[in-house]
Design a protein around this motif. Structure first.
Motif, PDB file in Angstrom:
ATOM      1  N   ARG A 327       0.611  -1.373  -0.394  1.00  0.00           N
ATOM      2  CA  ARG A 327      -0.088   0.229   0.195  1.00  0.00           C
ATOM      3  C   ARG A 327       1.222   1.722   0.031  1.00  0.00           C
ATOM      4  O   ARG A 327       0.423   2.111   0.226  1.00  0.00           O
ATOM      5  CB  ARG A 327      -0.897  -0.124   1.515  1.00  0.00           C
ATOM      6  N   ALA A 334      -6.305   1.303  -2.476  1.00  0.00           N
ATOM      7  CA  ALA A 334      -6.736   0.440  -0.780  1.00  0.00           C
ATOM      8  C   ALA A 334      -7.877  -0.349  -2.091  1.00  0.00           C
ATOM      9  O   ALA A 334      -7.716  -1.816  -1.488  1.00  0.00           O
ATOM     10  CB  ALA A 334      -8.374   1.519  -1.113  1.00  0.00           C
ATOM     11  N   GLU A 337      -4.510  -3.284  -3.338  1.00  0.00           N
ATOM     12  CA  GLU A 337      -4.166  -3.481  -2.487  1.00  0.00           C
ATOM     13  C   GLU A 337      -5.079  -4.940  -1.822  1.00  0.00           C
ATOM     14  O   GLU A 337      -4.513  -6.019  -1.481  1.00  0.00           O
ATOM     15  CB  GLU A 337      -4.100  -2.503  -0.721  1.00  0.00           C
ATOM     16  N   GLU A 338      -6.474  -4.441  -1.986  1.00  0.00           N
ATOM     17  CA  GLU A 338      -7.436  -5.775  -1.283  1.00  0.00           C
ATOM     18  C   GLU A 338      -6.858  -7.458  -1.970  1.00  0.00           C
ATOM     19  O   GLU A 338      -7.477  -7.827  -1.852  1.00  0.00           O
ATOM     20  CB  GLU A 338      -8.511  -5.235  -1.232  1.00  0.00           C
TER      21      GLU A 338
END
Length: 405
Positions: A327, A334, A337-338
DNA sequence: CAACGAAGGACCC
DNA sequence: GACCAGGGTCCTTCGGTT
């Protein structure tokens, strides 16, 4: 994200602790935010988008399950080829600097209204804040937060409306400093820029100690310098002697601190930041690295009012990147990253570990981007094209060269 | 079939 | 009591056109 426990109405704004101005614990902040955003349109929207990414993640996982060992092998060969090509292109010969003004808008407003200094301050409007000062941050008040929510977190918050003409004027002064170190510096926004100081360092090597001496005092005196400052009329490469001989501060009478800046990158950047402070009474932070991506990450290390250099050698770069959460990389937000986390990737070395899976699931362009990240390779030239006025998409703007697929 | 442009995401401040 | 930006860039996807 953990699901929110709704414990309802237990939290009241006139709770004793809040009036003490000590700030909030993380739990308090989470509670207040949850209570006020649950069920709102914004929250619904966010949930929906989250579900969409979950679906995309499920698709990717399915691709991985259905891939044959041969597919994995092909993917592995593809990424290894990318890695060796990238490694061969590694360039450590440039010194790239990323500079970021500390809480820029809020800092300008506090400078011009000193009574704000110890109070929680944010800049923006009721619907959206641009930035906040460090007092306000203790309460959980952040950039990109709606003003009305920030008020719930911090009832005493002072919200100052944006004054862009003023910020642009300050930015122009700061950019004048940047230009002294790299005439081709590239602005990323009003308060952020990238510089290639490689050439400057060559020139700097021949400068005498005297030429590298700066006088500085941290009192308000430097604010008054601001008014006298005439960017067009002054040549900063040859500091005026009157300024250089200024040993006591006329305002506070203290002996100004004398700094002999080094001929190296650290010295140059310290000098740059001092000049910014003297001309604007504002502090900034900087990162020094062999490429712009790493430089930007370095800026965060000693923020605010600090700098950090990552040495230009491969071992240091790989060590730096090893346990770095993905990140932190500019260009990974976001959502990405997920997605990466779902594939077992949390740090940059995880990228290398799972490179075959990534190649199976992402486009070639994205895969190559991830490979570059895992090696700590980034853009080593700063271009300030007419066409590209600013760097607004770091993921692709900072590529070392056009991608040929 | 390829090139193309609009629309939709993702990301940044 | 209800109020969660706006502006920029780049990639990917998709659908109708030439």
């Amino acid at each position: 994200m953990a699901d929110f426990t709704s414990d309802g109405f237990c939290l009241n704004d006139n709770k004793a602790g809040l009036s003490q101005m000590e700030g909030h614990s993380k739990e308090d902040i989470a509670k207040i935010l949850t209570k006020n955003s649950e069920g709102s349109k914004f929250y619904q929207n966010k949930k929906q988008r989250h579900q969409a990414t979950e679906q995309r993640i499920a698709q990717k996982k399915k691709i991985l399950e259905e891939a044959s060992p041969a597919d994995y092998n092909d993917a592995l060969r593809k990424t290894d080829k990318m890695l060796s090509n990238l490694e061969a292109s590694r360039d450590l010969s440039h010194t790239i600097v990323h500079v970021d003004m500390d809480m820029f808008y809020a800092a300008v407003e506090m400078r011009d209204a000193p009574h704000l200094k110890d109070k929680p301050v944010a800049v923006g409007g009721n619907s959206m804040l641009s930035t906040s000062n460090y007092v306000a941050r203790k309460f959980g008040v952040r950039a990109a937060q709606p003003g009305f929510l920030a008020k719930k977190l911090c009832p005493n918050l002072i919200i100052v409306p944006c004054n862009f003409p003023k910020y642009r004027a300050v930015a122009a002064i700061v950019r004048g400093v940047f230009a002294e170190y790299d005439p081709n510096y590239a602005s990323a926004s009003l308060d952020e820029a990238y510089l290639d100081i490689t050439e400057h360092l060559k020139v700097r090597a021949d400068r005498t100690e005297e030429e590298r001496t700066l006088w500085r005092c941290d009192c308000e005196y430097w604010r008054s310098l601001d008014a006298d400052w005439k960017p067009s009329a002054t040549q900063e490469t040859e500091p005026t002697s009157s300024e250089n001989n200024q040993e006591t501060c006329p305002e506070c009478g203290r002996v100004a601190e004398s700094i002999v800046t080094g001929t190296d990158a650290e010295g140059a950047v310290l000098e740059l930041r001092t000049k910014v402070f003297r001309r604007t009474a504002l502090t900034c932070s900087a990162g020094i690295a062999p490429n712009s991506k790493l430089a930007k990450i370095c800026t965060d290390r000693n923020k605010p009012n600090g700098q950090y250099q990552l040495p230009p050698n491969k071992e240091a770069v790989l060590e730096f990147v090893k346990d770095l959460p993905v990140r932190k990389i500019p260009g990974i937000g976001a959502t990405t990253e997920e997605t990466l986390r779902a594939l077992g990737v949390q740090t940059c070395s995880d990228i290398h570990k799972h490179r075959a899976s990534l190649a199976l699931v992402f486009s070639d362009l994205s895969t190559e981007y991830f490979m570059r990240v895992s090696l700590g390779i980034g853009c080593t030239t700063i271009s300030n094209d007419e066409e590209r006025k600013s760097i607004s998409n770091e993921r692709y703007a900072l590529l070392p060269s056009p991608i040929t697929v």
